[in-house]
Design a protein around this motif. Structure first.
Motif, short mmCIF file in Angstrom:
data_model
loop_
_atom_site.label_atom_id
_atom_site.label_comp_id
_atom_site.label_asym_id
_atom_site.label_seq_id
_atom_site.Cartn_x
_atom_site.Cartn_y
_atom_site.Cartn_z
N UNK A 60 0.69 -1.29 0.02
CA UNK A 60 0.09 0.05 -0.09
C UNK A 60 0.76 1.24 0.08
N UNK A 61 0.33 2.18 0.79
CA UNK A 61 0.93 3.61 0.98
C UNK A 61 2.22 3.37 1.03
N UNK A 62 2.83 2.76 2.30
CA UNK A 62 4.14 2.36 2.70
C UNK A 62 5.21 2.16 1.53
N UNK A 63 4.56 1.08 0.72
CA UNK A 63 5.46 0.72 -0.35
C UNK A 63 5.62 1.74 -1.46
N UNK A 64 4.54 2.34 -1.72
CA UNK A 64 4.61 3.49 -2.70
C UNK A 64 5.60 4.59 -2.11
N UNK A 65 5.36 4.93 -0.90
CA UNK A 65 6.48 5.96 -0.29
C UNK A 65 7.58 5.51 -0.44
N UNK A 66 7.97 4.32 -0.24
CA UNK A 66 9.54 3.75 -0.31
C UNK A 66 9.90 4.04 -1.65
N UNK A 67 9.10 3.53 -2.71
CA UNK A 67 9.62 3.57 -4.26
C UNK A 67 9.67 5.01 -4.42
N UNK A 68 8.86 6.01 -3.94
CA UNK A 68 8.96 7.65 -4.30
C UNK A 68 10.55 8.11 -3.69
#
Length: 211
Positions: A60-68
């Motif tokens: 979710x959000x955490x994975x997306x933030x990590x990639x960003x």
């Protein structure tokens, strides 16, 4: 004429004070517009540091933030409870961004670990790293709406530990690094729909801990 002058001066002074009081929120709004939409993006690596920590980063959000963050050339300390998911996330990041982004996996079950132990578990693998950004994203909720007295005590305890206690102790582990170099950014991910802007009946513990 003599009586009109003081009245005029009084109106003038009040008008000036009113104008000054309006300037602050207007300038604040204009600054927000500039930062959010018009100004150049910050170089996170330059402004804060070369490493970021992201909790709850495997979905979710955490994975997306990590990639960003990885897309901004920040190396990542990934915090999660599932070693296989952490490894898969780290592999996907390295595959996409190459050797410029390092990763370190921190395996910890935030719902079953005491506060001081959380700090110690996080401190060891990040020792010596230039930590610039911390994202406290990990969150826990119970499945399905229910009244407070229907929530299992163990579940309620886990939600409080993950959403509040863990975020506090991870922050406590990271702040000394940021304080020493006098720069850093901490992002605590809340919930606008559940607790940030409105009440959320039948999800009261989650709403309160994420507000």
């Amino acid at each position: 004429m003599a009586t009109q002058l003081p009245v005029f001066m009084l109106i003038f002074v009040i008008s000036c004070l009113g104008f000054i009081s309006l300037c602050k929120p207007i300038l604040g709004f204009l600054k927000w517009v500039w930062v959010m939409f018009l100004g150049p993006p910050k170089n996170l690596k330059h402004h804060y540091g070369s490493w970021a920590i992201v909790t709850g980063c495997t979905d979710g959000i955490g994975k997306a933030l990590a990639f960003q963050l990885a897309s901004k050339s920040l190396s990542l300390a990934l915090v999660g409870r599932n070693p296989l998911k952490l490894a898969a996330t780290a592999d996907a990041i390295r595959e996409k961004f190459g050797a410029q982004v390092e990763t370190r996996n921190v395996v910890i079950d935030l719902a079953k670990t005491s506060g001081e132990e959380i700090s110690k578990t996080v401190e060891d693998p990040i020792e010596g790293l230039d930590i610039g950004v911390l994202v406290n994203n990990a969150g826990l909720a119970y499945e399905g709406a229910r009244f407070l007295h229907e929530v299992d005590s163990e579940v309620a305890e886990s939600i409080i530990k993950v959403n509040i206690v863990a975020a506090t102790w991870i922050t406590k582990a990271v702040v000394p690094i940021m304080a020493k170099k006098k720069k850093g950014a901490i992002v605590n991910v809340g919930s606008g729909s559940y607790g940030g802007f409105c009440s959320y009946p039948l999800y009261t513990i989650y709403a309160a801990t994420k507000a």
